[in-house]
Each structure stands twice: as C-alpha cells, then as structure tokens.
Write a protein that holds these residues in place. Structure first.
Motif, mmCIF file in Angstrom:
data_model
loop_
_atom_site.group_PDB
_atom_site.id
_atom_site.type_symbol
_atom_site.label_atom_id
_atom_site.label_comp_id
_atom_site.label_asym_id
_atom_site.label_seq_id
_atom_site.Cartn_x
_atom_site.Cartn_y
_atom_site.Cartn_z
ATOM 1 N N THR A 162 0.827 -1.212 0.000
ATOM 2 C CA THR A 162 0.000 0.000 0.000
ATOM 3 C C THR A 162 0.860 1.260 0.000
ATOM 4 O O THR A 162 0.667 2.158 -0.814
ATOM 5 C CB THR A 162 -0.896 0.002 1.250
ATOM 6 O OG1 THR A 162 -1.453 -1.292 1.403
ATOM 7 C CG2 THR A 162 -1.984 1.017 1.123
ATOM 8 N N ILE B 149 -0.222 4.822 -1.933
ATOM 9 C CA ILE B 149 -1.646 5.026 -1.722
ATOM 10 C C ILE B 149 -1.849 5.919 -0.503
ATOM 11 O O ILE B 149 -1.317 5.663 0.562
ATOM 12 C CB ILE B 149 -2.355 3.671 -1.542
ATOM 13 C CG1 ILE B 149 -2.397 2.973 -2.886
ATOM 14 C CG2 ILE B 149 -3.746 3.853 -0.980
ATOM 15 C CD1 ILE B 149 -2.972 1.611 -2.851
ATOM 16 N N TYR C 288 -7.830 9.455 0.651
ATOM 17 C CA TYR C 288 -9.092 8.771 0.387
ATOM 18 C C TYR C 288 -8.871 7.313 -0.016
ATOM 19 O O TYR C 288 -9.563 6.403 0.434
ATOM 20 C CB TYR C 288 -9.790 9.541 -0.734
ATOM 21 C CG TYR C 288 -11.093 8.981 -1.171
ATOM 22 C CD1 TYR C 288 -12.183 8.960 -0.309
ATOM 23 C CD2 TYR C 288 -11.260 8.491 -2.463
ATOM 24 C CE1 TYR C 288 -13.394 8.457 -0.717
ATOM 25 C CE2 TYR C 288 -12.472 7.988 -2.883
ATOM 26 C CZ TYR C 288 -13.534 7.975 -2.002
ATOM 27 O OH TYR C 288 -14.718 7.474 -2.423
ATOM 28 N N TYR C 289 -7.834 7.079 -0.849
ATOM 29 C CA TYR C 289 -7.571 5.725 -1.314
ATOM 30 C C TYR C 289 -7.074 4.836 -0.179
ATOM 31 O O TYR C 289 -7.343 3.637 -0.151
ATOM 32 C CB TYR C 289 -6.550 5.738 -2.460
ATOM 33 C CG TYR C 289 -7.151 6.268 -3.736
ATOM 34 C CD1 TYR C 289 -7.782 5.407 -4.621
ATOM 35 C CD2 TYR C 289 -7.108 7.624 -4.027
ATOM 36 C CE1 TYR C 289 -8.362 5.886 -5.775
ATOM 37 C CE2 TYR C 289 -7.678 8.112 -5.177
ATOM 38 C CZ TYR C 289 -8.305 7.240 -6.043
ATOM 39 O OH TYR C 289 -8.894 7.720 -7.177
ATOM 40 N N TYR C 290 -6.354 5.429 0.769
ATOM 41 C CA TYR C 290 -5.891 4.639 1.903
ATOM 42 C C TYR C 290 -7.087 4.212 2.753
ATOM 43 O O TYR C 290 -7.164 3.075 3.223
ATOM 44 C CB TYR C 290 -4.885 5.426 2.741
ATOM 45 C CG TYR C 290 -4.261 4.578 3.811
ATOM 46 C CD1 TYR C 290 -3.376 3.562 3.482
ATOM 47 C CD2 TYR C 290 -4.592 4.756 5.152
ATOM 48 C CE1 TYR C 290 -2.829 2.757 4.451
ATOM 49 C CE2 TYR C 290 -4.031 3.954 6.129
ATOM 50 C CZ TYR C 290 -3.156 2.954 5.772
ATOM 51 O OH TYR C 290 -2.622 2.148 6.724
ATOM 52 N N THR D 108 -8.704 1.364 0.993
ATOM 53 C CA THR D 108 -7.899 0.145 1.082
ATOM 54 C C THR D 108 -8.082 -0.536 2.429
ATOM 55 O O THR D 108 -8.340 -1.745 2.493
ATOM 56 C CB THR D 108 -6.403 0.479 0.885
ATOM 57 O OG1 THR D 108 -6.266 1.260 -0.287
ATOM 58 C CG2 THR D 108 -5.580 -0.767 0.778
ATOM 59 N N VAL E 153 -13.851 2.976 -8.165
ATOM 60 C CA VAL E 153 -12.398 2.993 -8.316
ATOM 61 C C VAL E 153 -11.967 2.168 -9.525
ATOM 62 O O VAL E 153 -11.098 2.571 -10.297
ATOM 63 C CB VAL E 153 -11.716 2.490 -7.031
ATOM 64 C CG1 VAL E 153 -10.225 2.336 -7.237
ATOM 65 C CG2 VAL E 153 -11.979 3.450 -5.896
ATOM 66 N N LEU F 267 -6.265 -0.964 -7.085
ATOM 67 C CA LEU F 267 -5.784 0.200 -6.334
ATOM 68 C C LEU F 267 -4.268 0.257 -6.331
ATOM 69 O O LEU F 267 -3.658 1.317 -6.466
ATOM 70 C CB LEU F 267 -6.255 0.108 -4.889
ATOM 71 C CG LEU F 267 -7.431 0.948 -4.445
ATOM 72 C CD1 LEU F 267 -7.589 0.855 -2.951
ATOM 73 C CD2 LEU F 267 -7.281 2.391 -4.851
ATOM 74 N N PRO G 59 -4.011 2.571 -9.961
ATOM 75 C CA PRO G 59 -4.911 3.344 -9.101
ATOM 76 C C PRO G 59 -5.801 4.321 -9.868
ATOM 77 O O PRO G 59 -6.798 4.788 -9.334
ATOM 78 C CB PRO G 59 -3.964 4.085 -8.153
ATOM 79 C CG PRO G 59 -2.641 4.041 -8.799
ATOM 80 C CD PRO G 59 -2.607 2.819 -9.644
ATOM 81 N N LEU H 36 -6.430 10.748 -10.599
ATOM 82 C CA LEU H 36 -6.537 10.507 -9.179
ATOM 83 C C LEU H 36 -7.111 11.719 -8.490
ATOM 84 O O LEU H 36 -6.870 12.844 -8.895
ATOM 85 C CB LEU H 36 -5.154 10.212 -8.602
ATOM 86 C CG LEU H 36 -4.563 8.885 -9.021
ATOM 87 C CD1 LEU H 36 -3.120 8.822 -8.588
ATOM 88 C CD2 LEU H 36 -5.339 7.756 -8.392
#
Lengths: 323, 205
Positions: free
Chosen positions: A104, A109, A112-114, A117, B146, B191, B195, B203
């Motif tokens: 990760t 990352i 928001y993406y973290y 995840t 996503v 992701l 991503p 992004l």
C-alpha cells in the motif's frame, strides 16, 4: 516547566483512577470505566498511525479481530494461556499490518484511497472469518468458563481485575505514545504527516517510518482485541470486525484531537459514559449509535482538530508566541 | 467552513456518521427485522433457451439500465450535466467560467443519492432488506467507482457489470459467503497496480 506540570497532572490523574475500585464496588461504574479505558487505549493505538503518521485507517477492526481470535483460538486449541496468546496475536497483527501496508505504502496510496484500502482489507478478513471453520464461522467462538484466575485471564463477578489490567494497558500505551511522540522517529512521523514529499527530500525513509508506525499501531490494537476477547468471552465476526468497530476505535481520537496524546483519553471519557447512559436509558444500542453518528458529523464539520487540538490552537500557541 | 471544502477523508468520515444516524433511526422506527416487498410477480420466471431468468431481477435490470441511459443523456445533453462534468474535470476552471461549483456539488450529491435510492427500491423486490442491507452494496459501489476510474461514470457502469458477474461466479464456484471477497481482492489489486482505474481518468487528492 510546562512538561513537569503536565506529568504531575497525569500522575495525579492515574493515582485517582487506581483508587476508584477501593472506593466503590459498583459493577456499573467499574464497567463504564473499563470501557472508557478500553476505547482510550484502542484510540491511542490508532492514533500512532493516523495521528502521528497521518495515515487514516478505517480498517483497525482487522487488527482488533486478529488479536482477539488468535488469543481465543490458541487458548481453546492448544491451551496456551491468554497472556502468551496476546503476544502471539500482537505479533501476527503486526505481520499482517506489514504485509498489507508494504504494498500500500510502496505504491503511494494516500488519503481517500488509503481509507478505501483499509476498509476493503478489514472487510475481506471479516468475510474470511465468517467462512472459515477455524474461526467458528458466524457462530463465533465461546470460551469455556473457568473459575476466576489471573493466569487464565477470566473473572466473572468481580470487575476489579479487568479494571486494573486495562488501566495498566492504557498507561503503557500512553507511555509508548509519549515516547514515540518525543523521539526522533516521532518527529519523522509528524514530518511525513505534514508533508511527505518534503520529509523524503530531507532523507527521511518515509516508507520505513510508516511501516513501523503501522506495525506498532496494529500490535497495540491486537492487544486491545485480546482484552476484548477475555472480557466478553465471546467472539463473532459481525460484532468484532465490522466497519463500526473501526469507527468506535477512531471516534475518541477525532473528538479529543487526532495526533495528541491526551485527545483520545478525553474523547473516550466524554463519549463512552454517554453511550452507556443512553444504552441504559433506551435499553438498546440504537440511541447511542445515533448520537455517535451525530457526534462524528459535528466533530468532523465543526471541530476538525478535536478538543485538544482546538485548545492548543486558541490558547496555548498564542501564549508561546507572546513569550 | 462547509464540509465540501474539507479534505476528502473528512468528507468520507462525515458520510459514515450520516450512515450511522440513518441506519439507527430506521431501526428505531421500523426495527431491524429483515423484510421483503412481496409482489404478484415475485416468483415468476421466464426462460430464454437454457436460461432461467427471475422476473423481479430482470425488471430491476431493465429499470437500472434505463436509468443509467437517462443519466448518461442528462450528463451529456443538458447544461447542468455539462456543468457537473466540467466541475469534475477541473473545479477551478469551472469556477472561472461562471459555474456555481457548490451548487453543482449539491446537485450531483442529490442526484447520486436519488439513484442509490432507486437501486434500493429495486433490490427490495428480490432481496430481503434490513437497515444494514446497504453496507454490502456500499462497498461494491466503492469498488465499482475505483475500478471504473474515479469521475468516469461510463467506466463505473462497465466496472459494475464486471463486478456483478465476478461476484456471482465466486458465489457459484467457491461459496456464497465469499462472494464479495474476490471483488474486494480485485479492487485492492487495481488500487495498487492501476490506481487511476481500468478506464483511464485521474486521481483525486
């Protein structure tokens, strides 16, 4: 000078907490305080990764579940005493956190993406636990009842041992937080939180720092999960590992102030008794869940820095500037 | 400061708070019992070659497709739709061009909520519903967004179709308890490795 005053205050505060069980044997008061310490503890553990390193995890329920299930399963299957099981659980949760965090963080990352995840990881683990025979599927795991014993970490009528155990855990966790916060490693984490690119440009190994923070946070959370297992003596994925467990873990920090050591404590002291009073008043989970949602929304919208953060901004920082 | 100006992580937490409130108000008012809308056509199935197609699911499919089509027309053929797409692409420039960005956010949030509500309606005719029924779909919706590239609604649409198929195949081949695990793993892989999503895009944050 200021630091000393703060330390005296904490020592006094914890001495008072140590005396409380001597003064009262009300199970209600002790239970509420146990829950207050418990959520302070978990939130402090979360705070190391989210508050110091700036990585908002909404998947701490996964580490919590690993700690709880490892301790319970080791005891049930091999008879390993919970105190050792806790350590194994903490180690497993750390490894799991490293396994998840390495790719990760390695692939950059963030934000928001973290959040997504960590949410996904916790959800995958919950569903696997719901499917896996070893973890008792949706039936969960029930402890065989033993007589009260410190080694077996089971107490039934008397709440005092649980009270002291979680209080000691909490103090240790605060101590660890404090040490991290005041070390060079802690400064590196704060630098990463504030500006990761800038931190990297002054040769801070951001990947390594974030990984260590994740591992420590996960290990401490797993210990909290193990305490939960020993306290309730019953585990099931739908109450131990959902998104709402993760929210419960992060909420005290948000209220008190993310990134501070006192914040999670204050947040939990405000929120947890309120939750209990509402539960007793209404007789069900519902009302306090609503309040919890409202509090979450209000805090995020109006006091994003939490109580402690706001106080620091308005009162303490200006004083420093004057001097 | 309006919540829309907060960082995205704060907005996410805000909506989680809203979720807690709504779910528990629903429990308070209507209890947590699972329910189902029973219709005359609930048990009807029709066959097409070797395929057995339950009518409620087929109806849900038709309505969802129609709605997606209408949404597409709205986003491409009307001024409001163009404003939404412009804001998604570059909110600063949209502001310069005289688009009331906050109004656009409000409109798109409302529109998204309304579409989700229609989906909830459709689900209720073939799936037992309780206050927590949204949770499973919520996570799948995140994944679809996503996977299909944030901001690319055609991508999200295609990703949604793919996910649906993957989910059912997982349930069929492995176990229905694991039906969402494989889509979630795909989500994590996307992701990590791509991503920006499968269909191009950019992004956020």
């Amino acid at each position: 000078m200021r630091l000393n005053r703060k330390a005296y205050f904490y020592i006094l505060f914890f001495i008072i907490l140590f005396i409380i069980p001597v003064l009262t044997d009300s199970r209600l008061i002790l239970n509420i305080l146990i829950m207050v310490f418990f959520y302070s503890y978990l939130s402090l553990a979360w705070n190391i990764l989210a508050g110091f390193a700036g990585q908002y995890s909404v998947g701490h329920a996964a580490y919590f579940g690993i700690g709880a299930y490892t301790t319970a399963l080791l005891y049930l299957r091999t008879g390993l005493i919970p105190w050792l099981g806790i350590l194994v659980g903490a180690a497993l949760a750390s490894l799991f956190a490293l396994g998840i965090s390495y790719p990760t963080f390695r692939f950059g990352i963030k934000g928001y993406y973290y959040i997504l995840t960590t949410l996904a990881v916790a959800e995958i683990l919950r569903r696997i636990f719901l499917y896996w025979d070893l973890t008792g599927r949706a039936d969960g795991i029930r402890y065989p009842l033993e007589p009260d014993s410190f080694w077996l970490f089971q107490f039934h009528w008397d709440r005092t041992p649980y009270y002291y155990i979680i209080l000691v855990f909490l103090i240790l966790c605060m101590f660890i937080s404090y040490i991290i916060r005041n070390s060079q490693f802690g400064l590196h984490l704060l630098a990463i939180r504030d500006d990761e690119d800038a931190a990297q440009s002054v040769r801070i190994n951001t990947l390594k720092c974030k990984l260590i923070a994740a591992a420590i946070s996960a290990a401490l959370t797993a210990v909290g999960g193990a305490f939960y297992a020993q306290y309730t003596l019953f585990l099931e994925p739908d109450t131990t590992m959902t998104l709402f467990v993760s929210i419960d873990i992060l909420l005290p920090s948000l209220i008190g102030g993310v990134g501070t050591t006192a914040g999670p404590l204050i947040g939990s002291f405000l929120l947890t008794p309120l939750a209990w009073i509402l539960r007793i008043a209404y007789g069900a989970e519902v009302l306090h869940m609503i309040i919890r949602g409202v509090v979450l929304m209000i805090v995020v919208a109006l006091v994003p820095k939490g109580i402690v953060g706001t106080i620091i901004d308005y009162y303490i920082r200006p004083l420093h500037i004057k001097r | 400061m309006p919540i829309i100006e907060h960082p995205v992580s704060a907005q996410t937490l805000m909506t989680l708070g809203l979720l807690l409130v709504i779910q528990n108000v629903v429990i308070m008012v209507w209890s947590a019992d699972p329910r189902q809308v029973v219709t005359d056509y609930a048990k009807l199935t029709f066959t097409y070659g070797d395929l057995y197609i339950p009518l409620p699911r087929f109806l849900a499919f038709v309505v969802a497709m129609t709605l997606s089509g209408i949404l597409h027309l709205f986003l491409t053929r009307t001024d409001s739709g163009t404003a939404i797409r412009a804001t998604a692409q570059d909110s600063e420039t949209a502001k310069v061009l005289g688009i009331d960005v906050n109004k656009v956010y409000a409109l798109s949030f409302g529109l998204g909520t309304a579409c989700a509500a229609v989906a909830g309606n459709l689900v209720s005719i073939y799936y037992p519903i309780d206050p927590f029924v949204g949770d499973t779909f919520l996570i799948m919706a995140f994944i679809a967004i996503v996977l299909g590239s944030m901001g690319n609604y055609v991508g999200a649409f295609i990703a949604g179709l793919i996910l649906g198929v993957v989910e059912i195949f997982t349930a069929f081949v492995l176990s229905s308890l694991l039906r969402q695990v494989v889509p979630l793993i795909i989500f994590l892989l996307v992701l990590l490795l791509k991503p920006e999503g499968l269909f191009g895009g950019r992004l956020r944050e």
